[in-house]
Design a protein around this motif. Sequence first.
Motif, mmCIF file in Angstrom:
data_model
loop_
_atom_site.group_PDB
_atom_site.id
_atom_site.type_symbol
_atom_site.label_atom_id
_atom_site.label_comp_id
_atom_site.label_asym_id
_atom_site.label_seq_id
_atom_site.Cartn_x
_atom_site.Cartn_y
_atom_site.Cartn_z
ATOM 1 N N GLU A 47 0.826 -1.209 0.000
ATOM 2 C CA GLU A 47 0.000 0.000 0.000
ATOM 3 C C GLU A 47 0.861 1.260 0.000
ATOM 4 N N ILE B 211 -0.097 5.207 -0.366
ATOM 5 C CA ILE B 211 -0.778 5.390 0.918
ATOM 6 C C ILE B 211 0.256 5.827 1.950
ATOM 7 N N ARG C 273 -1.050 7.593 5.250
ATOM 8 C CA ARG C 273 -1.677 7.899 6.539
ATOM 9 C C ARG C 273 -2.311 6.661 7.154
ATOM 10 N N ASP D 94 -5.087 6.078 8.779
ATOM 11 C CA ASP D 94 -6.477 5.783 8.440
ATOM 12 C C ASP D 94 -6.624 5.247 7.017
ATOM 13 N N GLU D 95 -5.775 5.718 6.097
ATOM 14 C CA GLU D 95 -5.823 5.212 4.730
ATOM 15 C C GLU D 95 -5.373 3.749 4.670
ATOM 16 N N GLN E 14 -5.573 1.631 7.098
ATOM 17 C CA GLN E 14 -6.614 0.865 7.771
ATOM 18 C C GLN E 14 -7.805 0.646 6.849
ATOM 19 N N GLN E 15 -8.203 1.674 6.145
ATOM 20 C CA GLN E 15 -9.346 1.576 5.239
ATOM 21 C C GLN E 15 -9.046 0.655 4.067
ATOM 22 N N GLU E 16 -7.893 0.806 3.443
ATOM 23 C CA GLU E 16 -7.559 0.005 2.263
ATOM 24 C C GLU E 16 -7.392 -1.472 2.585
ATOM 25 N N GLY F 278 -8.433 -3.055 5.592
ATOM 26 C CA GLY F 278 -9.416 -3.640 6.478
ATOM 27 C C GLY F 278 -8.772 -4.329 7.674
ATOM 28 N N ARG G 299 -7.006 -1.860 13.918
ATOM 29 C CA ARG G 299 -6.157 -0.698 14.225
ATOM 30 C C ARG G 299 -4.949 -1.091 15.065
#
Length: 149
Positions: free
Chosen positions: A15, A20, A22, A24-25, A27-29, A31, A34
């Motif tokens: 990623e 990528i 950050r 949060d990015e 984590q979002q990409e 899944g 945290r």
Amino acid sequence: MDLLGDWWTPLVLREAFYGIKRFDEFQQELGIARNTLADRLRRLVDEGLMEKRSYQQDPVRYDYVLTEMGSDFFGVLAAMNGWGNRWLAGEQGAPVVFHHDRCGHQGEPEVVCGECKEPMTAADTHPRMGPGYPPHLAERPDIRHRFTP
């Protein structure tokens, strides 16, 4: 392999190559949980593959960017991608291909000898102990046998 011993670490690095930066990015990409992501990013920073750069002060937030050492991991991911394209791609073809900006072509990653530039394969390439091999392991008969021509 101790560093990359789980499947999340190479995915985090992948990623990062996609741009990528950050938390949060990532984590979002991916899944990813945290706490697992925080652990992987901390380990990658501690091992020198990524560095944290502050982009916000209140509260403090960081970008995670590849270091030179981390950027050098590209060859590993490219080789894994090439293997997957050859053995796992469906009828539609490879899901990810590489465009080589220097020559303008789409190419397949290849491991080549740094001296002669010929491809290196398992059939014609064999490991040897290098100067940094731990002496206490180099003395073991089973280890010596592994590296015997």
